[in-house]
Design an enzyme around this catalytic site. Sequence first.
Site, PDB file in Angstrom:
ATOM      1  CB  THR A  47      -0.961  -0.014   1.218  1.00 43.21           C
ATOM      2  OG1 THR A  47      -1.937   1.020   1.036  1.00 43.21           O
ATOM      3  CG2 THR A  47      -0.231   0.178   2.525  1.00 43.21           C
TER       4      THR A  47
ATOM      5  CG  PHE B  55       2.263  -1.109   6.298  1.00 45.57           C
ATOM      6  CD1 PHE B  55       0.963  -0.803   5.929  1.00 45.57           C
ATOM      7  CD2 PHE B  55       2.507  -2.313   6.932  1.00 45.57           C
ATOM      8  CE1 PHE B  55      -0.074  -1.687   6.192  1.00 45.57           C
ATOM      9  CE2 PHE B  55       1.481  -3.208   7.201  1.00 45.57           C
ATOM     10  CZ  PHE B  55       0.179  -2.897   6.830  1.00 45.57           C
TER      11      PHE B  55
ATOM     12  CB  VAL C 222       9.816  -0.144   6.331  1.00 47.68           C
ATOM     13  CG1 VAL C 222       9.546   1.354   6.410  1.00 47.68           C
ATOM     14  CG2 VAL C 222       9.493  -0.817   7.655  1.00 47.68           C
ATOM     15  CE  LYS C 223       5.549   0.618  -1.408  1.00 46.92           C
ATOM     16  NZ  LYS C 223       4.217   0.759  -2.068  1.00 46.92           N
ATOM     17  CB  ILE C 224      12.827   3.648   2.356  1.00 47.51           C
ATOM     18  CG1 ILE C 224      12.729   3.041   3.753  1.00 47.51           C
ATOM     19  CG2 ILE C 224      13.655   4.933   2.373  1.00 47.51           C
ATOM     20  CD1 ILE C 224      12.239   3.966   4.829  1.00 47.51           C
TER      21      ILE C 224
END
Length: 225
Positions: free
Chosen positions: A26, A57, A83-85
């Site tokens: 997402t 996320f 974790v989206k960076i």
Amino acid sequence: MVKIFLDGADAILENKDNSLIEGFTTNPTLLKKAGIVDYKSFALKVLDEIKIKPISFEVLTDDFSEMVKQAVEISSWGENVYVKIPITNTKGESAYHIIEELTLRGVKINVTAIMTVDQARQILPALSVTRGAYISVFAGRIADTGVNPVPTMVSVKNSIRGNIELIWASPREVFNVYQAEVAGCDIITCSQDLIKKLSLRGKDLVEFSRDTVKMFYEDGKGLIL
């Protein structure tokens, strides 16, 4: 075959038991469209029901030091969390050093918003000791500019080593799933609408043509000429 990850927000729990879907992603834009305001409560509700399939996320800040704090917090929500960076912040400054730091701290990263081979290759050393990471190349947005994304995906895939998987992100049509397979991508993110169309794979085109004519005929019954 390329793995299918559902890209969405409110459709995640609806598809939690869909055997075709092997993971979820997402982003803030999808959350906004779904009317979600309490990010953490939404995420924890999802993770309470999805404990095995990976879920990505995204951090919400543009400040690198705050990104580290948010990433550590988000990672703590579940073992299946990535974790989206973003590859850079809004100023175009590389996120390399925080991705390297978070990787060394055991955070599983999904590097997002990548558009070029150089961006992908430059970030790969930061993930060299990862216990699991994704590289999300936005192939659909590359195609939006009139550039064929397949050579980019092939080049990035050939550059990857270790526990890093390549994601074909932002697809625009079902055919992108088959392009992703040919390019050697590990994963493709799909909307719920695209996933529903995967059942058409191998459908006889003459039959499909007739089905289309039937649809037009039935929909035209309510019209007055």
